[in-house]
Design a protein around this motif. Structure first.
Motif, PDB file in Angstrom:
ATOM      1  N   GLU A  76       0.819  -1.219   0.000  1.00  0.00           N
ATOM      2  CA  GLU A  76       0.000   0.000   0.000  1.00  0.00           C
ATOM      3  C   GLU A  76       0.847   1.262   0.000  1.00  0.00           C
ATOM      4  O   GLU A  76       0.324   2.366   0.076  1.00  0.00           O
ATOM      5  CB  GLU A  76      -0.934  -0.002   1.214  1.00  0.00           C
ATOM      6  CG  GLU A  76      -2.224  -0.773   0.969  1.00  0.00           C
ATOM      7  CD  GLU A  76      -2.504  -1.785   2.065  1.00  0.00           C
ATOM      8  OE1 GLU A  76      -2.494  -1.396   3.240  1.00  0.00           O
ATOM      9  OE2 GLU A  76      -2.698  -2.969   1.731  1.00  0.00           O
ATOM     10  N   GLY A  77       2.154   1.089  -0.073  1.00  0.00           N
ATOM     11  CA  GLY A  77       3.030   2.253  -0.137  1.00  0.00           C
ATOM     12  C   GLY A  77       3.391   2.822   1.222  1.00  0.00           C
ATOM     13  O   GLY A  77       3.917   3.927   1.311  1.00  0.00           O
ATOM     14  N   ASN A  78       3.069   2.082   2.292  1.00  0.00           N
ATOM     15  CA  ASN A  78       3.454   2.550   3.622  1.00  0.00           C
ATOM     16  C   ASN A  78       4.937   2.254   3.855  1.00  0.00           C
ATOM     17  O   ASN A  78       5.376   1.121   3.663  1.00  0.00           O
ATOM     18  CB  ASN A  78       2.628   1.852   4.699  1.00  0.00           C
ATOM     19  CG  ASN A  78       1.147   2.163   4.553  1.00  0.00           C
ATOM     20  OD1 ASN A  78       0.758   3.320   4.402  1.00  0.00           O
ATOM     21  ND2 ASN A  78       0.333   1.123   4.567  1.00  0.00           N
ATOM     22  N   VAL A  79       5.664   3.271   4.251  1.00  0.00           N
ATOM     23  CA  VAL A  79       7.105   3.119   4.444  1.00  0.00           C
ATOM     24  C   VAL A  79       7.399   2.912   5.937  1.00  0.00           C
ATOM     25  O   VAL A  79       6.877   3.637   6.783  1.00  0.00           O
ATOM     26  CB  VAL A  79       7.858   4.362   3.913  1.00  0.00           C
ATOM     27  CG1 VAL A  79       9.356   4.195   4.097  1.00  0.00           C
ATOM     28  CG2 VAL A  79       7.531   4.584   2.443  1.00  0.00           C
TER      29      VAL A  79
ATOM     30  N   GLY B 213       9.729   7.284  11.487  1.00  0.00           N
ATOM     31  CA  GLY B 213       9.557   8.648  11.980  1.00  0.00           C
ATOM     32  C   GLY B 213      10.838   9.246  12.501  1.00  0.00           C
ATOM     33  O   GLY B 213      10.994  10.461  12.529  1.00  0.00           O
ATOM     34  N   VAL B 214      11.768   8.386  12.915  1.00  0.00           N
ATOM     35  CA  VAL B 214      13.030   8.899  13.456  1.00  0.00           C
ATOM     36  C   VAL B 214      14.215   8.387  12.629  1.00  0.00           C
ATOM     37  O   VAL B 214      14.927   9.157  11.992  1.00  0.00           O
ATOM     38  CB  VAL B 214      13.218   8.514  14.932  1.00  0.00           C
ATOM     39  CG1 VAL B 214      14.450   9.195  15.503  1.00  0.00           C
ATOM     40  CG2 VAL B 214      11.980   8.888  15.734  1.00  0.00           C
TER      41      VAL B 214
ATOM     42  N   GLY C  71       5.797  16.340   4.228  1.00  0.00           N
ATOM     43  CA  GLY C  71       5.117  15.572   5.262  1.00  0.00           C
ATOM     44  C   GLY C  71       4.967  14.094   4.935  1.00  0.00           C
ATOM     45  O   GLY C  71       4.398  13.344   5.712  1.00  0.00           O
ATOM     46  N   ASP C  72       5.488  13.663   3.774  1.00  0.00           N
ATOM     47  CA  ASP C  72       5.427  12.239   3.430  1.00  0.00           C
ATOM     48  C   ASP C  72       6.589  11.497   4.095  1.00  0.00           C
ATOM     49  O   ASP C  72       7.700  12.017   4.159  1.00  0.00           O
ATOM     50  CB  ASP C  72       5.543  12.044   1.903  1.00  0.00           C
ATOM     51  CG  ASP C  72       4.428  12.767   1.168  1.00  0.00           C
ATOM     52  OD1 ASP C  72       3.292  12.734   1.663  1.00  0.00           O
ATOM     53  OD2 ASP C  72       4.708  13.365   0.100  1.00  0.00           O
ATOM     54  N   ILE C  73       6.280  10.271   4.561  1.00  0.00           N
ATOM     55  CA  ILE C  73       7.334   9.441   5.149  1.00  0.00           C
ATOM     56  C   ILE C  73       8.175   8.858   4.004  1.00  0.00           C
ATOM     57  O   ILE C  73       7.656   8.164   3.136  1.00  0.00           O
ATOM     58  CB  ILE C  73       6.730   8.311   5.997  1.00  0.00           C
ATOM     59  CG1 ILE C  73       5.879   8.890   7.151  1.00  0.00           C
ATOM     60  CG2 ILE C  73       7.823   7.393   6.547  1.00  0.00           C
ATOM     61  CD1 ILE C  73       6.661   9.523   8.271  1.00  0.00           C
TER      62      ILE C  73
END
Lengths: 277, 256
Positions: free
Chosen positions: A66-69, A84-85, A94-96
Motif C-alpha cells: 500500500e506504499g506505507n514506508v 519517523g526517526v 510531510g510524506d514518510i
C-alpha cells in the motif's frame, strides 16, 4: 541575594570566545555530518564496505504493497522499527520517505550531499583551528595545569565526587570556583581523547591523506572502521554535551551561562558541605 | 516562581524553537548566492593543506587479494543510455578507439587492442565513494603517463579532461565528464583500466576503460571514457566546473 555573595571572574575572554565558536562549529558539524551519513546510512568494520560481512549498523526503509514506508534500524543483527526517526521520516511535504536521520537534525534538511559536504568541510577547519588554539592557549597560560589537571587529593576523592554527582550535590560557595574532579576528567577526556580521535578519523576518510603514510589507517581497522569510529566519537561528544548541559542547568543555569558570556560567576557566601582548603 | 513543570516545558519549547531556527537559517544560507562561496574556502584550504604535506607521488594504499570485495559495486550508470555506445558494446568494443587531443603535439587514437599491448600495471586499490562506502578491486590497465608520452602534451596543458559515453539525463544529454591536474595525470597509479579482478572490465563498471585516480573519491574516476582532451582551462566545458558532479555542486578537489 545572600549577603556576602560576590561576582568572581571565572572564565577568561579567550576561553569564552573559543567555547562559543566550538559550540557553533560542533553543532553545524554534527548536523551536516548526519546528512553526509544519510547518503549511505550504514556503518561497517574493516577496510571496505563489501567484505562479505554485513554492516554493523544500517538505517533502512521497507515499503509494503500500500506504499506505507517503515523505518528499520539494524544494529549488530538486531532489528528495531524506528519509523519517523531512523530509516524513514517525514520530508518537507510531510510524506514518510527513506532517510537515515530525520530532516530536523540535518543540514541541509533535504538529501543534498554536495551542500552537506560544503558545510562539513568548512566548519571542520573552524573546529580544528579553534581546538588547536584552545590547546595551545591552555598550555601557554597554564589553564591546563592550574585548572584542568586533577590534584593528588582530587584523585583520592573520585569516589566521593561520584556519590555527590549522583545525589545532585554540587560544590557550593568557594568550592564552586574550581572545577570538580569528575568535571576535570570529563573535559580532559573530551579534549585529549575523543576530539582528537574524531578529527583523526575524519581525516582518515580522506583518500589523499590515506596515501600520506602507507597503510596508517589500518591501525584503526581500515577506512570503513575509521568512518564508524568518527560516527561513534561524534555521539560520545553528543552524550558529553547532554551531561554538560544538564549539569549547567542543575548547578545554576543563569549563573553558569553568565560566567561563559561575561566571565562573571556569583559565589554564594553560604557554607559549603565541603570545606574549602 | 514558575513550577518545575512549566519551566521544563519552556526549556523544551525553547530548544525545539532553537533547532527550527538553526535548520531554517542554514537552509536559507545554503540557497543564498554568497554563503556557499564562503563555504568553498574549506575546499581551497583542504586542497592546499593536503598538497602541502603530501609528496607529489605519494602512493595510495594497495591491498592483497584477500581484501578484494566479493563483487565490485556498480554505482551511477550501469548501461549508458546512448545508441552509439551500445552499438560499440554489442561488438565487444572492436570499433572503439580512445581519442587523445587538445593541447598535445601528437593527437592520436588508440584502439582497445593497442591499449592492451602497451605497458600495463595491476593494482589492488580501494574505491571510496563520496556517499561513504568503499570497495576494493583489482585493476589492470595502461598508466595514463604512457598514453601522455605518446601524445606529448604541450607546456600550457594544465588539466586532462575525460569525455565519457554515458548521458546523465534521460534525454541523452549531459554526458559525464571529469578532469584532473597534470600531477595526478602523471601519477604512477593513475591509469586507464580495462580489466577488473582479472576479467574484462564489465559494462556496469565502465567498459571499455575507466579512469583510476587512486587518491581521490570515486566520482573523479570517469567510466566509459571516449576521449581525453588536454586543456589549459575547463571553464568552457559544460558547466565550467571541471566535471559533471562538480557542475552539480561537488568539489573539484575530491581528495577528502
Amino acid at each position: 541575594m545572600t549577603a556576602g555573595s560576590y561576582l568572581y571572574k571565572r572564565h577568561k575572554l579567550a576561553v569564552r570566545v573559543m567555547h562559543w565558536i566550538n559550540v557553533l562549529s560542533a553543532l553545524l558539524l554534527l548536523m551536516s555530518g548526519l546528512q553526509i551519513f544519510n547518503a549511505h546510512p550504514m556503518l561497517y568494520w574493516g577496510k571496505s564496505s563489501y567484505t562479505g560481512r554485513p554492516p554493523i549498523l544500517a538505517l533502512t526503509a521497507t515499503e509494503d504493497n500500500e506504499g506505507n514506508v517503515t523505518g528499520v534500524a539494524r544494529v549488530f543483527g538486531h532489528e528495531f522499527v524506528t519509523t519517523g526517526v531512523l530509516g524513514a521520516s517525514a520530508n518537507s511535504e510531510g510524506d514518510i520517505v527513506a532517510r537515515g536521520f530525520p530532516s530536523w537534525i540535518t543540514i541541509p534538511d533535504s538529501s543534498w550531499l554536495a551542500m552537506a559536504r560544503r558545510w562539513h568541510l568548512f566548519f571542520a577547519w573552524v573546529f580544528a583551528i579553534n581546538g588547536l588554539a584552545y590547546i595551545a592557549y591552555s598550555i601557554a597560560t597554564r589553564h591546563l595545569t592550574r585548572d584542568l589537571a586533577p590534584t593528588r587529593r582530587e584523585w583520592r576523592s573520585i569516589g566521593q565526587s561520584i556519590k555527590d554527582h549522583l545525589r545532585f550535590r554540587h560544590p557550593k560557595g568557594e568550592a564552586a570556583k574550581d572545577y570538580n574532579v569528575l568535571q576535570k576528567l570529563a573535559y580532559l577526556a573530551i579534549v585529549f581523547i575523543v576530539l582528537p580521535l574524531l578529527v583523526l578519523m575524519g581525516l582518515g576518510m580522506s583518500p589523499w591523506l590515506d596515501a600520506l603514510v602507507p597503510n596508517w589507517i589500518d591501525l584503526f581497522g581500515g577506512r570503513q572502521s575509521a568512518r564508524t569510529l568518527h560516527f561513534a566519537a561524534a555521539w560520545i561528544l553528543v552524550a558529553f554535551v547532554l551531561i554538560h548541559v544538564f549539569e549547567v542547568v542543575v548547578t545554576g543555569l543563569w549563573n553558569n551561562l553568565r560566567s561563559m558570556i561575561t566571565g562573571r560567576y556569583r559565589v554564594e557566601a553560604q557554607a559549603s558541605h565541603e570545606k574549602p582548603e | 516562581m514558575k513550577s518545575p513543570n512549566e519551566r521544563r516545558r519552556f526549556v523544551l519549547r525553547a530548544a525545539a524553537g532553537f533547532a527550527a531556527l538553526v535548520t531554517a537559517g542554514c537552509e536559507r544560507l545554503s540557497r543564498s548566492e554568497w554563503f556557499p562561496k564562503v563555504l568553498a574556502v574549506g575546499e581551497s584550504l583542504s586542497s592546499g593543506a593536503q598538497h602541502l604535506i603530501s609528496p607529489r607521488k605519494s602512493m595510495a594504499q594497495e591491498f592483497s587479494e584477500a581484501d578484494l570485495s566479493p563483487q565490485f559495486r556498480s554505482n551511477g550508470t550501469s548501461m549508458p543510455n546512448d545508441p552509439g555506445y551500445q552499438a560499440l558494446a554489442a561488438n565487444a568494443f572492436a570499433g572503439w578507439a580512445l581519442q587523445v587531443d587538445g593541447l598535445v603535439a601528437n593527437p592520436l587514437k588508440l584502439t582497445l587492442a593497442e591499449l592492451r599491448t602497451m605497458p600495463a600495471r595491476t593494482q589492488i586499490t580501494r574505491h571510496d565513494c563520496v556517499e561513504g562506502w568503499s570497495a576494493i578491486g583489482k585493476w589492470t590497465g595502461v598508466p595514463l603517463h604512457e598514453v601522455l608520452a605518446l601524445a606529448k602534451p604541450q607546456p600550457n596543458a594544465r588539466f586532462a579532461v575525460f569525455h565519457c559515453a554515458d548521458p546523465m539525463e534521460e534525454d541523452g544529454s549531459h554526458k559525464y565528464y571529469e578532469s584532473i591536474d597534470m600531477d595526478d595525470a602523471y601519477h604512477p597509479q593513475t591509469m586507464l583500466a580495462y580489466d577488473l579482478n582479472g576479467a574484462t572490465l564489465p559494462v556496469a563498471n565502465g567498459a571499455p576503460i575507466r579512469l583510476r585516480v587512486e587518491r581521490q573519491l570515486g566520482y573523479k574516476m570517469a567510466k566509459y571514457v571516449m576521449r581525453i582532451e588536454l586543456v589549459e582551462s575547463f571553464a568552457h566545458i559544460a558547466g565550467g566546473k571541471g566535471g559533471y558532479w562538480e557542475d552539480e555542486g561537488y568539489e573539484w578537489y575530491a581528495g577528502i
